[in-house]
Motif scaffolding. Structure first.
Motif, mmCIF file in Angstrom:
data_model
loop_
_atom_site.group_PDB
_atom_site.id
_atom_site.type_symbol
_atom_site.label_atom_id
_atom_site.label_comp_id
_atom_site.label_asym_id
_atom_site.label_seq_id
_atom_site.Cartn_x
_atom_site.Cartn_y
_atom_site.Cartn_z
ATOM 1 N N GLU A 1 12.817 3.455 7.542
ATOM 2 C CA GLU A 1 13.266 4.782 7.127
ATOM 3 C C GLU A 1 12.084 5.642 6.724
ATOM 4 O O GLU A 1 11.052 5.148 6.286
ATOM 5 N N ASP A 2 12.247 6.961 6.880
ATOM 6 C CA ASP A 2 11.172 7.895 6.547
ATOM 7 C C ASP A 2 10.753 7.758 5.090
ATOM 8 O O ASP A 2 11.572 7.547 4.211
ATOM 9 N N ASN A 3 9.464 7.897 4.880
ATOM 10 C CA ASN A 3 8.911 7.856 3.527
ATOM 11 C C ASN A 3 8.691 9.276 3.030
ATOM 12 O O ASN A 3 8.751 10.233 3.792
ATOM 13 N N GLU A 4 8.413 9.405 1.744
ATOM 14 C CA GLU A 4 8.123 10.723 1.185
ATOM 15 C C GLU A 4 6.903 11.317 1.882
ATOM 16 O O GLU A 4 5.987 10.608 2.265
ATOM 17 N N ILE A 5 6.897 12.654 2.010
ATOM 18 C CA ILE A 5 5.732 13.329 2.571
ATOM 19 C C ILE A 5 4.577 13.145 1.599
ATOM 20 O O ILE A 5 4.713 13.344 0.395
ATOM 21 N N GLY A 6 3.430 12.743 2.141
ATOM 22 C CA GLY A 6 2.252 12.549 1.319
ATOM 23 C C GLY A 6 2.227 11.215 0.581
ATOM 24 O O GLY A 6 1.319 10.946 -0.175
ATOM 25 N N ALA A 7 3.214 10.383 0.781
ATOM 26 C CA ALA A 7 3.256 9.083 0.101
ATOM 27 C C ALA A 7 2.178 8.168 0.672
ATOM 28 O O ALA A 7 1.772 8.301 1.811
ATOM 29 N N VAL A 8 1.746 7.249 -0.142
ATOM 30 C CA VAL A 8 0.765 6.260 0.268
ATOM 31 C C VAL A 8 1.458 4.910 0.289
ATOM 32 O O VAL A 8 2.185 4.569 -0.646
ATOM 33 N N GLU A 9 1.249 4.166 1.347
ATOM 34 C CA GLU A 9 1.832 2.827 1.436
ATOM 35 C C GLU A 9 0.721 1.799 1.553
ATOM 36 O O GLU A 9 -0.144 1.919 2.413
ATOM 37 N N VAL A 10 0.755 0.828 0.709
ATOM 38 C CA VAL A 10 -0.190 -0.273 0.748
ATOM 39 C C VAL A 10 0.489 -1.439 1.439
ATOM 40 O O VAL A 10 1.650 -1.751 1.163
ATOM 41 N N VAL A 11 -0.235 -2.080 2.342
ATOM 42 C CA VAL A 11 0.279 -3.266 3.004
ATOM 43 C C VAL A 11 -0.526 -4.451 2.481
ATOM 44 O O VAL A 11 -1.705 -4.591 2.779
ATOM 45 N N LYS A 12 0.106 -5.269 1.662
ATOM 46 C CA LYS A 12 -0.551 -6.480 1.165
ATOM 47 C C LYS A 12 -0.661 -7.482 2.313
ATOM 48 O O LYS A 12 0.229 -7.560 3.170
ATOM 49 N N LYS A 13 -1.730 -8.255 2.331
ATOM 50 C CA LYS A 13 -1.951 -9.209 3.415
ATOM 51 C C LYS A 13 -0.732 -10.107 3.613
ATOM 52 O O LYS A 13 -0.313 -10.354 4.741
ATOM 53 N N ILE A 14 -0.138 -10.551 2.540
ATOM 54 C CA ILE A 14 1.013 -11.446 2.623
ATOM 55 C C ILE A 14 2.238 -10.759 3.240
ATOM 56 O O ILE A 14 3.122 -11.402 3.782
ATOM 57 N N ASP A 15 2.275 -9.421 3.177
ATOM 58 C CA ASP A 15 3.422 -8.664 3.676
ATOM 59 C C ASP A 15 3.213 -8.065 5.060
ATOM 60 O O ASP A 15 4.061 -7.313 5.541
ATOM 61 N N ARG A 16 2.096 -8.372 5.711
ATOM 62 C CA ARG A 16 1.850 -7.830 7.040
ATOM 63 C C ARG A 16 2.960 -8.234 8.007
ATOM 64 O O ARG A 16 3.507 -9.332 7.912
ATOM 65 N N ILE A 17 3.236 -7.367 8.954
ATOM 66 C CA ILE A 17 4.168 -7.703 10.033
ATOM 67 C C ILE A 17 3.393 -8.502 11.059
ATOM 68 O O ILE A 17 2.385 -8.038 11.599
ATOM 69 N N ASN A 18 3.835 -9.726 11.295
ATOM 70 C CA ASN A 18 3.200 -10.583 12.288
ATOM 71 C C ASN A 18 3.858 -10.295 13.632
ATOM 72 O O ASN A 18 5.049 -10.500 13.814
ATOM 73 N N ILE A 19 3.066 -9.777 14.559
ATOM 74 C CA ILE A 19 3.594 -9.423 15.869
ATOM 75 C C ILE A 19 3.655 -10.653 16.761
ATOM 76 O O ILE A 19 4.596 -10.849 17.505
ATOM 77 N N LYS A 20 2.675 -11.524 16.698
ATOM 78 C CA LYS A 20 2.671 -12.730 17.529
ATOM 79 C C LYS A 20 1.866 -13.794 16.838
ATOM 80 O O LYS A 20 0.803 -13.534 16.312
ATOM 81 N N ASP A 21 2.365 -15.014 16.881
ATOM 82 C CA ASP A 21 1.661 -16.131 16.269
ATOM 83 C C ASP A 21 2.075 -17.401 16.988
ATOM 84 O O ASP A 21 3.258 -17.644 17.162
ATOM 85 N N GLY A 22 1.100 -18.180 17.431
ATOM 86 C CA GLY A 22 1.427 -19.492 17.991
ATOM 87 C C GLY A 22 1.716 -19.487 19.470
ATOM 88 O O GLY A 22 1.017 -18.860 20.243
ATOM 89 N N ASP A 23 2.767 -20.190 19.854
ATOM 90 C CA ASP A 23 3.074 -20.392 21.265
ATOM 91 C C ASP A 23 3.397 -19.089 21.978
ATOM 92 O O ASP A 23 4.070 -18.233 21.447
ATOM 93 N N THR A 24 2.890 -18.979 23.196
ATOM 94 C CA THR A 24 3.320 -17.899 24.070
ATOM 95 C C THR A 24 4.225 -18.528 25.107
ATOM 96 O O THR A 24 4.357 -19.748 25.182
ATOM 97 N N GLU A 25 4.832 -17.719 25.937
ATOM 98 C CA GLU A 25 5.677 -18.274 26.981
ATOM 99 C C GLU A 25 4.849 -18.903 28.082
ATOM 100 O O GLU A 25 5.346 -19.640 28.911
ATOM 101 N N GLU A 26 3.536 -18.609 28.121
ATOM 102 C CA GLU A 26 2.675 -19.129 29.160
ATOM 103 C C GLU A 26 2.104 -20.509 28.800
ATOM 104 O O GLU A 26 2.003 -21.382 29.626
ATOM 105 N N LYS A 27 1.718 -20.700 27.545
ATOM 106 C CA LYS A 27 1.143 -21.969 27.104
ATOM 107 C C LYS A 27 0.992 -21.931 25.589
ATOM 108 O O LYS A 27 1.221 -20.909 24.967
ATOM 109 N N ASN A 28 0.581 -23.027 25.022
ATOM 110 C CA ASN A 28 0.344 -23.072 23.587
ATOM 111 C C ASN A 28 -1.009 -22.424 23.304
ATOM 112 O O ASN A 28 -2.043 -22.928 23.700
#
Length: 172
Positions: free
Chosen positions: A50-77
């Motif tokens: 959802e939209d955030n306030e205009i001018g708001a600052v968002e901190v992304v803590k390392k533990i809260d990062r969105i992991n896009i890909k990790d580990g096995d792929t469909e091609e191989k490990n």
């Protein structure tokens, strides 16, 4: 569209889709692409919040990062990890970190996208394969890749390597 219908269209289990929806599983890039194609939406929209306030600052803590890909792929490990460093994909730029295991490549084929990419090697050294040319980047080296240029990354070392890259406009 129901989860069952979507799972049949993209060829994954409805259980996996349910886990992804509830934040209990991380989909592969191929699964994300299949979902976005089936829903006829840009892949980045799957990460929008959802939209955030205009001018708001968002901190992304390392533990809260969105992991896009990790580990096995469909091609191989493959020991490959992509983390989104920006809080979401609503802005004009996307920042990610890629960690690649010794001897690995991030893709078996050249990646092409309609976005400009800038990358900096932050861990070890990494080879950028740019169409038919190889460029060695050492820690601290950076590169800009113009949109629609075929490229992939290879770790030719015996240690983990990493890059931080920015893509504009966002593509994941």
């Amino acid at each position: 569209m129901s989860i069952k219908q979507l799972s049949e269209i993209i060829g994954v289990s409805s259980s996996l889709l349910s886990q992804i929806e509830r934040g209990l599983a991380n989909p592969s890039l191929n699964t994300l692409r299949a979902i976005s194609d089936a829903l006829n939406v840009p892949i980045f929209s799957l990460f929008m919040t959802e939209d955030n306030e205009i001018g708001a600052v968002e901190v992304v803590k390392k533990i809260d990062r969105i992991n896009i890909k990790d580990g096995d792929t469909e091609e191989k490990n493959v020991e490959l990890r992509y983390d989104l460093l920006t809080p979401d994909l609503k802005g004009a730029i996307q920042l990610c970190e890629m960690i690649l295991a010794p001897g690995e490549i991030n893709s078996t084929s050249l990646n092409r996208h309609n976005a400009e990419e800038v990358a900096v090697c932050t861990i070890g050294e990494i080879t950028l394969i740019l169409n038919d040319k190889s460029i060695l980047l050492e820690k601290g080296d950076s590169v800009r890749i113009e949109k629609n240029t075929g490229h992939r990354w290879k770790n030719n070392t015996k240690d983990f390597t990493g890059i931080i890259f920015a893509i504009s406009p966002p593509i994941f």
